[in-house]
Write an enzyme that holds these catalytic residues in place. Sequence first.
Site, mmCIF file in Angstrom:
data_model
loop_
_atom_site.group_PDB
_atom_site.id
_atom_site.type_symbol
_atom_site.label_atom_id
_atom_site.label_comp_id
_atom_site.label_asym_id
_atom_site.label_seq_id
_atom_site.Cartn_x
_atom_site.Cartn_y
_atom_site.Cartn_z
ATOM 1 N N GLY A 16 0.840 -1.254 -0.180
ATOM 2 C CA GLY A 16 0.114 -0.021 -0.055
ATOM 3 C C GLY A 16 0.857 1.356 -0.103
ATOM 4 N N GLY A 18 0.526 5.617 0.172
ATOM 5 C CA GLY A 18 -0.418 6.739 0.386
ATOM 6 C C GLY A 18 0.203 8.004 0.251
ATOM 7 C CB VAL A 23 1.832 -0.357 4.465
ATOM 8 C CG1 VAL A 23 1.853 -1.629 5.151
ATOM 9 C CG2 VAL A 23 1.269 0.926 4.972
ATOM 10 C CG ASP A 126 -8.296 9.302 6.403
ATOM 11 O OD1 ASP A 126 -9.494 9.622 5.736
ATOM 12 O OD2 ASP A 126 -7.396 9.155 5.694
#
Length: 254
Positions: A16, A18, A23, A126
């Site tokens: 992942g 962002g 990650v 979030d």
Amino acid sequence: MSKPHVNYALDPKPIGIGGQAEVFRARDKQSNQFVAFKRLLPNLRMDKDATARMKREIDVQFGIKHPNIMPILDYSEHYYWYTMPLAEQSLMDMPNPIEYLQILQIIEEIASGLEFAHKFGNIHRDITPRNILECKSADGNTRWVISDWGLVRRIGNTSAIRTSPGYQYGTEGFAAPESGLDAHFVDARADVYSLGRVVAWCMSGILPLQNIPLNPDGPLQDFILRTTKLYPHERIANMNDILKMIKELKNTTI
């Protein structure tokens, strides 16, 4: 805490990425267990605001001990990285629509974690399907946890981190409208709003548009409408009220 970075063997590609961090699945060389390894993007490691946000994320997430909040296992003394249990999947990975009783169970667990965080003045800001993860417990059972506390607001804390009024903090479509006015003044009702938008997504599979009212149908219509009012004072006030509402919904299905 603070094992050297070399104690972790990272997979070649991240699982992942962002806006500020990436990650990886990683193997802890000491325990031989797989973990999730989150680190700042290389170009942000000298950025004071980015490292301050990562420090705040670690401080809050490490300090909140609750079964429905993703725990931090280890972290860098310079706050460049941290590790956490490797999740089975995110809510976003599940096929839609999600079964009604399963939605109630997931939202009950997430609301429980948020209620606990709110007691200590921590507003997530979030809540999205990507930040709701399924983890396996030591006994083999699964639970849903809240991850990614990078935008957390600590009520009563004067932060040196720069924010810009008019900038939309959070994920488009799920962020509360007031977070785009002045993110410093959001409260628990911002997380209430986001959770309601998550429920709408669970029911339909359609990503909501920012600040556009929803027109839901089905058994969770009232829940969605009451949590996603445009103005904070018109919404369900807190997670305790959401938990009561979920309990009532569960009782009506027995």
